[in-house]
Design a protein around this motif. Structure first.
Motif, PDB file in Angstrom:
ATOM      1  N   ALA A 254     -12.856  10.687  -2.950  1.00 23.31           N
ATOM      2  CA  ALA A 254     -11.672  10.225  -3.184  1.00 23.31           C
ATOM      3  C   ALA A 254     -11.355   8.926  -2.503  1.00 23.31           C
ATOM      4  CB  ALA A 254     -10.482  11.564  -3.083  1.00 23.31           C
ATOM      5  N   ALA A 255     -10.882   7.833  -3.166  1.00 27.21           N
ATOM      6  CA  ALA A 255     -10.426   6.876  -2.368  1.00 27.21           C
ATOM      7  C   ALA A 255      -9.350   6.022  -3.145  1.00 27.21           C
ATOM      8  CB  ALA A 255     -11.660   5.969  -2.449  1.00 27.21           C
ATOM      9  N   SER A 256      -8.527   5.414  -2.655  1.00 25.13           N
ATOM     10  CA  SER A 256      -7.571   4.741  -2.931  1.00 25.13           C
ATOM     11  C   SER A 256      -7.437   3.029  -2.613  1.00 25.13           C
ATOM     12  CB  SER A 256      -5.787   5.178  -2.459  1.00 25.13           C
ATOM     13  OG  SER A 256      -6.090   6.570  -2.718  1.00 25.13           O
TER      14      SER A 256
ATOM     15  N   ALA B  64     -12.367   2.535  -6.804  1.00 30.10           N
ATOM     16  CA  ALA B  64     -10.809   2.604  -6.914  1.00 30.10           C
ATOM     17  C   ALA B  64     -10.387   1.056  -6.796  1.00 30.10           C
ATOM     18  CB  ALA B  64     -10.286   3.049  -5.327  1.00 30.10           C
ATOM     19  N   VAL B  65     -11.217   0.229  -6.124  1.00 29.80           N
ATOM     20  CA  VAL B  65     -10.502  -1.345  -6.432  1.00 29.80           C
ATOM     21  C   VAL B  65     -10.694  -1.810  -7.842  1.00 29.80           C
ATOM     22  CG1 VAL B  65     -11.706  -3.899  -5.918  1.00 29.80           C
ATOM     23  CG2 VAL B  65     -11.331  -1.905  -4.029  1.00 29.80           C
TER      24      VAL B  65
ATOM     25  N   ASP C  17      -7.468  -0.865   7.978  1.00 27.83           N
ATOM     26  CA  ASP C  17      -6.060  -0.661   8.776  1.00 27.83           C
ATOM     27  C   ASP C  17      -5.504   0.644   7.844  1.00 27.83           C
ATOM     28  OD1 ASP C  17      -3.513  -0.582   9.394  1.00 27.83           O
ATOM     29  OD2 ASP C  17      -3.634  -2.811   9.489  1.00 27.83           O
ATOM     30  N   THR C  18      -5.323   1.644   8.656  1.00 28.94           N
ATOM     31  CA  THR C  18      -4.740   2.741   8.228  1.00 28.94           C
ATOM     32  C   THR C  18      -3.587   2.747   7.643  1.00 28.94           C
ATOM     33  OG1 THR C  18      -3.943   3.480  10.440  1.00 28.94           O
ATOM     34  CG2 THR C  18      -6.006   4.546   9.725  1.00 28.94           C
ATOM     35  N   THR C  19      -2.801   1.360   7.623  1.00 25.61           N
ATOM     36  CA  THR C  19      -1.654   1.176   6.800  1.00 25.61           C
ATOM     37  C   THR C  19      -1.838   0.707   5.425  1.00 25.61           C
ATOM     38  OG1 THR C  19      -1.370  -1.204   7.320  1.00 25.61           O
ATOM     39  CG2 THR C  19      -0.166   0.277   8.821  1.00 25.61           C
ATOM     40  N   PHE C  20      -3.222   0.678   5.194  1.00 26.71           N
ATOM     41  CA  PHE C  20      -3.786   0.451   3.689  1.00 26.71           C
ATOM     42  C   PHE C  20      -4.180   1.781   2.976  1.00 26.71           C
ATOM     43  CE2 PHE C  20      -5.983  -3.762   5.264  1.00 26.71           C
ATOM     44  CZ  PHE C  20      -4.600  -4.538   5.600  1.00 26.71           C
ATOM     45  N   PRO C  21      -4.255   1.494   1.813  1.00 20.05           N
ATOM     46  CA  PRO C  21      -4.565   2.901   0.855  1.00 20.05           C
ATOM     47  C   PRO C  21      -5.855   3.575   1.579  1.00 20.05           C
ATOM     48  CG  PRO C  21      -3.958   1.114  -0.471  1.00 20.05           C
ATOM     49  CD  PRO C  21      -4.051   0.287   0.694  1.00 20.05           C
ATOM     50  N   GLU C  22      -5.785   4.982   1.449  1.00 15.33           N
ATOM     51  CA  GLU C  22      -6.683   5.790   2.077  1.00 15.33           C
ATOM     52  C   GLU C  22      -8.057   5.796   1.608  1.00 15.33           C
ATOM     53  OE1 GLU C  22      -4.959   9.444   3.528  1.00 15.33           O
ATOM     54  OE2 GLU C  22      -7.025  10.321   4.290  1.00 15.33           O
ATOM     55  N   THR C  23      -9.051   5.959   2.381  1.00 15.66           N
ATOM     56  CA  THR C  23     -10.305   5.828   1.784  1.00 15.66           C
ATOM     57  C   THR C  23     -11.292   6.918   2.505  1.00 15.66           C
ATOM     58  OG1 THR C  23     -10.798   3.962   3.275  1.00 15.66           O
ATOM     59  CG2 THR C  23     -10.364   3.285   1.105  1.00 15.66           C
TER      60      THR C  23
END
Lengths: 326, 737
Positions: B443-445, B515-516, B494-500
């Motif tokens: 799963a990735a965002s 996801a992209v 950066d963990t402020t970006f969507p989770e991957t």
């Protein structure tokens, strides 16, 4: 790294005077010293940089050649006086290290470079060379790269130089200056086997500086060759190497030089091997005999036993290649 | 349609930053008032610290703190891993020493020079106990590891291997071993930890998994995950070693909390051999048997690998044997022995790299018993479906890899007899082996955003560990958005970006790329909707299907003179930007398919008959790995893997002193990796492969497959050249004398 003072000297007399101080180490190319300082093996309080001293010339010396102690390995290897007349020296230098290191490493420093024995380079490990009487873990530990010749119960550290092996084959002489003036030390006397005092590696006395090396003309210099065997194609210390030189006339070897590297505690002249060659035609059979003679008296250990056979073959191959080449 | 960028050999978008030295790696981030920390490592491998003299160290000017087990704060989570990548770490919690180089103190000072000098002055006294590092001494205590959730079980058994062996025509029984190998990425592990107050922590860390790190550290330090930010914009190689939070990350955070300063901790090359994982040594027993025509009737692969006394990592070497060939009777097992060493970890193609050495060597041995060409033996036993999972492959184009690779290499020129080919004095040998690696997806965002200036910004947590993630994501995003790559800015780390997920298991292209792509497509759909349904505009009133996107401009398919730029659409509708965030799950069709990339290596070696020196002189490797997203970065992954395989075959081995369990070969002079002179030109064939099931982008992942099989291909070539079968890696010259 322990903090240290640094200064640069431009005159030999000043540099020699500095050498009398406690805790002084001379810096040339730095390819050994800086490494060992980073590891905590060398902890000088003062580093005196010699690189500005006028000791860099390479010039004809009678029929031979004189090489300044600060000439870089690269400068020596490619110098027309060397490349043509002393192929073994040029080949040995170019088989060592990498171009970047050869551009820094000096002739004097190369003669004084210290062993790559892993236990020596790890200050948290015992080592008789680093700390007299602490013991030698290489004897019964991991000793694949250690020496089989010139060893003692105190030390089996391999001398790592390629250049020194070639210089010994060429009967070179090391010239040093100290408080007592100048003296000349034949290559054969310059490096010493560990015996019971492995900290003593050379004939150089405290406060002395190598000024230059002379390489004489000889009947065998031009017919000389260096073979190096290692774990990868480049940038590795020798598992075994051989500098060989032959004077052949009338189909018979008049004089010979066989010096081993990578297998001994110092550049190792194999006089018994030379004796096998002299007075005979240069044939594969005598080359094999020379190889066998070169490792007579070898003391193999758990991981380096293969070096006995390897050194034998290195000598024979170097001689074969040399004769094939000529 | 916009000319597709995906597949093109686009130069790395971060290439200029890298070659000009302006890419900021973790240890280079400018942080105010940063203190420098240096780890003091244990010099025994087992026992207790009885005294720790830090007086001299503390007196060094500039020293801010010396942390030891006597004064360090408790980190209750240090020995409580919860995720597959979590490790039990040693962070000054007690006096026990479990392995050589274990952190026993941390010196923090104003400069690196002061800290490292002070660290050298910490004096430890130990009560040492006998330490064991030789597998054969503990082999009797071997045990089966527990199956990790979602991972294959340690043992497998299909058919009846004993019955099959009783009737086999030809059979090979052999033991293969692989040594301990250390990853040694160019960039050493490094962390800058910045505690803001008691409950906010920022970590600039060289990691393969910013979110895994955040989870591990926030749990261990009892912080809210949202209060821990991990930033990792550039990573100088990971290869698996940076997939976990090792001791140094905890220590940096502890030091920052204790001193109230930002703390930078970059470990030394020697410490790369101490506490950041390695590929464990393996002992692998393989039985391979066939009928007279070469049909495999039985494969048995029993693996024992080493782990630490306190944590468990099993090298899954036999998994490859379960699925690579159509063989009805296959039995595999994995066992572990505990030694007084640090914990091993994932190392590029964990399992496949070491296991394929054993399997593909055994098949080569079998081919000689059968007097059959090694390639013909593989083709004879080609698995059309996955014999382990009993599912069809989502795609498999291995046969083309074999044939195209063999043709380019000139495999047909191989003389079957060992020691029958020469080039001058050199002995020449040909060897081949199959490569395979699972194609994973997690799963990735991702978030895509088109701004009113017509440029796009695309974000996904993720990491670029040197593989080209920035570049391929830019390409995928550009195509999905209908834009040119120049106008797309992709950012990560950066963990402020969507989770991957972690950049491991060759899954970043697959997971993050899917996801992209979907995020980009979602934004494009919105833009088209606005153009046809929003305020006015040249495309107003058309159906969305009638509109194409081309370099940031929407165009009518019927009348290409009618167009509407993204800027114009946004401006007309009074929008600053349009964005979409997508949470992509595993593609549903995956569960009905077995998903693997495949390849074949054909390698020529030259061996010096006197010295046993092996030189790899030619490599032709063909890979079928689904859609190739960027032919340039993919090729770099393939050749990088092969070079490492060359090191695995010929050079790499970490040695310990058997009496002390201490690592002896702990720098790059003693631990050899290939240098340029060892690496020939490599001919990489990328076989076209369309895979509609594996994931949204059809790409299988190319990070690891390159190394798989190289060890065997070289060992097989060495046998062909010399007639000597070396079953113990690396093939150093002493084994051929």
């Amino acid at each position: 790294m322990k903090p240290f003072a640094y200064s640069r000297e431009t005159g030999l007399d000043h540099a020699l005077a500095r050498g009398k101080e406690d805790g002084v180490r001379y810096l040339a190319g730095g390819t050994t010293l800086i490494d060992l300082m980073r590891l905590g093996v060398e902890e000088p309080s003062t580093v005196v940089d010699l690189r500005a001293l006028p000791l860099r010339d390479i010039k004809a010396d009678g029929d031979g050649v004189q090489i300044g102690a600060l000439a870089t390995n690269t400068e020596v290897a490619y110098h027309p006086l060397i490349a043509k007349a002393y192929p073994v020296l040029s080949e040995a230098l170019l088989s060592g290290a990498s171009p970047q290191l050869r551009n820094m490493a000096s002739v004097g420093g190369n003669l004084l470079q210290r062993t790559r024995c892993s236990y020596f380079r790890d200050p948290s490990s015992p080592c008789n060379k680093r700390m007299a009487g602490s013991g030698c873990p290489a004897l019964d530990g991991y000793n694949r790269s250690n020496a089989i010749l010139g060893v003692s119960s105190s030390c089996i550290a391999t001398h790592p130089s390629d250049m020194a092996v070639a210089l010994l084959a060429l009967d070179a002489v090391v010239h040093v200056r100290g408080g007592g003036g100048e003296r000349a030390v034949p290559m054969g006397d310059f490096h010493v086997a560990p015996g019971s005092t492995p900290a003593v590696e050379t004939a150089l006395q405290k406060g002395e500086i190598i000024t230059h090396v002379t390489v004489p003309a000889s009947p065998f210099a031009q017919r000389s060759h260096y073979v190096k065997v290692r774990d990868r194609a480049s940038y590795a210390f020798a598992l075994s190497s051989a500098a060989v030189a032959l004077d052949v006339s009338g189909g018979v070897v008049k004089s010979a030089r066989v010096v081993l590297g990578g297998v001994a505690t110092k550049p190792w002249r194999a006089t018994e091997a030379e004796a096998e060659l002299v007075g005979k035609p240069p044939t594969s059979m005598s080359f094999d005999a020379a190889g066998a003679a070169a490792v007579r008296g070898a003391v193999p250990r758990t991981h380096n036993a293969f070096k006995v056979e390897l050194a034998k073959r290195t000598v024979a191959r170097a001689l074969r290649d040399l004769v094939g080449k000529a | 349609m916009t000319a597709s960028s995906v597949g093109k050999p686009l130069d790395r978008v971060d290439g200029r930053l890298k070659v000009t030295g302006t890419a900021t790696f973790s240890a280079e981030v400018a942080v105010a008032n940063v203190a420098h920390a240096v780890i003091v490592g244990a010099t025994i491998s087992k026992g207790k610290i009885t005294a720790l003299d830090v007086g001299e160290a503390q007196r060094v000017p500039g020293v801010v703190a010396v942390l030891t087990h006597l004064n360090a704060a408790k980190v209750p989570g240090a020995d409580k891993p919860t995720e597959m990548t979590d490790k039990v770490v040693q962070v000054l919690q007690n006096d026990a020493v479990l392995y050589d180089g274990q952190p026993i103190a941390l010196v923090v000072a104003d400069t690196l020079e002061h800290a490292s000098h002070a660290a050298s002055l910490v004096k430890a006294t130990y009560a040492a106990e006998a330490a064991i590092c030789e597998m054969d001494k503990e082999i009797g205590a071997g045990f089966a590891p527990k199956a990790a959730p979602g991972r294959p079980p340690p043992d497998s058994n299909r058919g009846d291997i004993d019955a099959a062996l009783a009737t086999a025509f030809a059979r090979v029984d052999a033991t293969y071993t692989t040594p301990c190998e250390n990853h040694n990425p160019l960039e050493m592990h490094a962390t800058i930890a910045v505690f803001q107050g008691e409950d906010h922590l920022t970590l600039y860390d060289a990691t393969q998994g910013i979110f895994g790190l955040r989870k591990r550290i926030s749990k261990a330090f009892d912080l809210k995950p949202e209060n821990v930010r991990v930033i990792s914009h550039f990573v100088g190689g990971g290869f698996g070693s940076k997939g976990s939070a090792w001791s140094h990350v905890f220590l940096a955070a502890m030091a920052s909390r204790a001193t109230g300063r930002a703390v930078k901790l970059s470990i030394t090359r020697q410490q790369m051999f101490a506490f950041v994982g390695y590929r464990p040594q393996t002992i692998q027993q393989v039985t391979a048997a066939a009928s007279k025509d070469g049909t495999l009737v039985a494969l048995r692969h029993e693996v024992t690998s080493a782990t630490s006394r306190f944590d468990t990592f099993a090298e899954p070497s036999a998994n490859v044997t379960r699925m690579l060939y159509a063989c009805p009777n296959v039995k595999t097992s994995h066992r572990l022995v505990r030694l007084d060493v640090a914990t091993p970890t994932f190392t590029r193609a964990p399992g496949e790299a070491s296991g394929s050495f054993a399997l593909e060597s055994a098949l080569d041995e079998l081919s000689y018993s059968l007097k059959m060409d090694p390639l013909a033996l593989r083709l004879k036993n080609y698995a059309e479906t996955d014999p382990d999972e009993k599912k069809p492959f989502s795609s498999k184009t291995l046969r083309d890899c074999y044939t195209q690779g063999a043709a380019k290499f000139g495999w047909s020129k191989r003389k079957p007899e060992p020691r029958s080919m020469r080039d001058g004095n050199w002995l020449v040998g040909f060897g081949m082996a199959t490569a395979t690696y699972p194609s994973r997806q997690s799963a990735a965002s991702a978030l895509a955003r088109v701004k009113k200036d017509g440029s796009a910004q695309v974000l996904a947590g993720s990491q670029d560990i040197g593989t080209g993630t920035y570049t391929i994501m830019t390409q995928i995003a550009a195509d999905a958005l209908g834009m040119s790559v120049e106008r797309v800015h992709f950012d990560l780390g950066d963990t402020t970006f969507p989770e991957t997920p972690v950049s491991g298991g060759s899954q970043t292209a697959s997971s993050v790329g899917s996801a992209v792509k979907r995020a980009g497509m979602a934004v494009r759909t919105k833009l088209i909707d606005l153009a046809v349904k929003g305020k006015g505009g040249p495309l107003n009133g058309m159906s969305a299907e009638q509109v194409d996107a081309e370099a940031g401009v929407l165009v009518s398919k019927q009348d290409r003179t009618k167009s509407d730029s993204y800027e114009a659409v946004l401006a007309r509708n009074g929008l600053d930007q349009i964005e979409e965030k997508i949470d992509e799950k595993e593609k549903a069709e995956r569960k009905d398919h077995s998903t693997h990339a495949f390849g074949a290596h054909f390698i020529e070696v030259k061996v010096d008959p006197d010295f046993g020196e092996v030189r790899v002189s030619r490599v032709v490797s063909a890979f079928a790995a689904g859609k190739i997203l960027n032919r340039k970065t993919a090729r770099s992954q393939f050749i990088g893997g092969i070079v490492w395989g060359l090191g695995l075959a010929l050079h790499e081995h970490t040695e310990r002193d058997p009496r002390t369990s201490r690592v002896v070969t702990k720098d790059l002079a003693d631990y050899h990796v290939p240098v340029h002179a060892d690496v020939p030109d490599m001919d990489i064939v990328m076989v076209d492969e369309v895979d509609p099931y594996v994931n949204e982008i059809g790409a299988k992942g190319v990070g690891e497959i390159g190394i798989v099989g190289v060890g065997a291909a070289i060992a097989n070539a060495v046998y062909h050249a010399t007639g000597k079968r070396v079953r113990s890696l690396p093939i150093t010259l002493d084994k051929l004398l």
